[in-house]
Design an enzyme around this catalytic site. Structure first.
Site, PDB file in Angstrom:
ATOM      1  N   LYS A  52      38.242  33.849  32.962  1.00 17.72           N
ATOM      2  CA  LYS A  52      37.324  34.026  34.093  1.00 17.72           C
ATOM      3  C   LYS A  52      36.438  35.249  33.865  1.00 17.72           C
ATOM      4  O   LYS A  52      35.232  35.220  34.101  1.00 17.72           O
ATOM      5  CB  LYS A  52      38.115  34.146  35.408  1.00 17.72           C
ATOM      6  N   GLN A  96      44.713  35.684  41.737  1.00 12.89           N
ATOM      7  CA  GLN A  96      45.263  34.626  40.888  1.00 12.89           C
ATOM      8  C   GLN A  96      46.640  34.198  41.393  1.00 12.89           C
ATOM      9  O   GLN A  96      47.499  35.042  41.661  1.00 12.89           O
ATOM     10  CB  GLN A  96      45.353  35.129  39.440  1.00 12.89           C
ATOM     11  N   ASP A 119      37.437  30.988  45.974  1.00  9.12           N
ATOM     12  CA  ASP A 119      38.348  29.869  45.697  1.00  9.12           C
ATOM     13  C   ASP A 119      38.263  28.799  46.791  1.00  9.12           C
ATOM     14  O   ASP A 119      38.727  27.680  46.593  1.00  9.12           O
ATOM     15  CB  ASP A 119      39.804  30.367  45.681  1.00  9.12           C
TER      16      ASP A 119
HETATM   17  N1  GUN Z   1      45.936  29.510  39.755  1.00  7.04           N
HETATM   18  C1  GUN Z   1      45.685  28.336  39.144  1.00  7.04           C
HETATM   19  N2  GUN Z   1      44.458  27.888  39.470  1.00  7.04           N
HETATM   20  C2  GUN Z   1      43.924  28.804  40.300  1.00  7.04           C
HETATM   21  C3  GUN Z   1      42.665  28.925  40.974  1.00  7.04           C
HETATM   22  O1  GUN Z   1      41.775  28.069  40.878  1.00  7.04           O
HETATM   23  N3  GUN Z   1      42.492  30.047  41.717  1.00  7.04           N
HETATM   24  C4  GUN Z   1      43.465  30.981  41.864  1.00  7.04           C
HETATM   25  N4  GUN Z   1      43.202  32.024  42.651  1.00  7.04           N
HETATM   26  N5  GUN Z   1      44.624  30.903  41.265  1.00  7.04           N
HETATM   27  C5  GUN Z   1      44.853  29.826  40.486  1.00  7.04           C
END
Ligand code: GUN
Length: 284
Positions: A52, A96, A119
């Site tokens: 990311k 996350q 998100d």
């Molecule tokens: N863990 C796995 N996929 C995601 C996501 O799209 N966002 C977040 N915050 N955590 C994750």
């Protein structure tokens, strides 16, 4: 043989568009900023977070990482979220998941300001998605819709089956397909006649989290099969929820793992961060 939908290529196009938008924003004095919070040392989460951050840098988005030890308390995490909510140069906040045991993920998500919730996990954003009036779309389902669009796969009037009912993928995926006028069925572990239900799907989205769960006999000839899974096979090799080798002989479109939905999730996160930066600065 199915056409393989190249998620990397589609994601690259989205990223190129985002990079242009970032440049335009910078001319207006706004640099989109994303804060990524990671707690503990889960190796998969570390990889996602690194990807990311790298993606942000590629399109000119400013990013900050907050890596906290697994021993972090709920109060400390909530304090950090409050600080990020108030930070002017941060437009998007991503914590996350999963969080280490003992931390209340729901409370953390609810503490994120909805306009910074890139998100789209906050209950207020989930509700907005339900009624079709949203700031952001959740990244993975939005990425799936982009993949279908990239191949001009019609959703309206089609039987769409989503396997999996998670809050992150299954449920919002079903809602986005519905907004696009699909006739949507959600399947889960208690679904009866799963094979028959899946065989009725023109668009089949697998988000179960079980390696090669979707076999060729579950797929309608000519269907579009989208694989959201990130699993390991019996040899520890990365694979999806779909038995790709056999399903590609039946389907008309299929996404690979890796290189399908995965790259799209990050691309949509970048898009959401730009959207957040615009709206927080009164720009369109
Ligand atoms: N863990 C796995 N996929 C995601 C996501 O799209 N966002 C977040 N915050 N955590 C994750």
């Amino acid at each position: 043989m199915a056409i393989r939908i190249d998620g990397k290529a589609v994601a690259e196009k989205v990223r190129a568009k985002v990079a242009i938008e970032v440049e335009e924003l910078k001319k207006q004095g706004v640099t989109p900023g994303l804060a990524v919070v990671i707690v503990g040392d889960d190796p998969a989460s570390r990889t996602y977070v690194n990807n990311k951050k790298k993606a942000c840098a590629q399109v000119g988005i400013y990013s900050e990482e907050y890596a906290l030890p697994a021993s972090t308390s709920q109060d400390e995490l909530m304090e950090l979220v409050a600080k990020l909510n108030a930070k002017k140069d941060i437009h998007g906040i991503l914590v996350q998941s999963p969080l280490p045991n003992g931390l209340d993920e729901k409370a953390v998500v609810e503490a994120i300001h909805p306009e910074k919730d890139v998100d789209a996990f906050h209950p207020s954003n989930v509700g907005r998605i339900m009624i079709g009036n949203y700031h952001f779309l959740p990244c993975t389902p939005a990425g799936v819709i982009e993949l279908l669009r990239s191949e001009n796969i019609e959703i309206a009037g089609k039987n769409c089956v989503v396997i999996g009912r998670s809050n992150i993928v299954g449920k919002p995926m079903a809602m986005l397909l519905l907004h696009n006028n699909g006739t949507v069925t959600i399947c889960h572990s208690k679904t009866k006649n799963l094979k028959e239900v899946c065989r009725n799907a023109d668009i089949l989205v697998a988000a179960v989290g079980k390696p090669k769960f979707v076999t060729a006999d579950m797929v309608k000839p000519g269907a579009a099969v989208i694989d959201v899974g990130m699993d390991r096979d019996e040899n520890g090799k990365l694979c999806g929820d779909v038995d790709y080798e056999n399903v590609e002989k039946v389907a008309s479109y299929i996404t690979p793992v890796p290189g399908g939905v995965g790259p799209m999730t990050i691309a949509m996160l970048l898009q959401n961060t730009v959207t957040a930066a615009k709206s927080q600065n009164g720009l369109k």
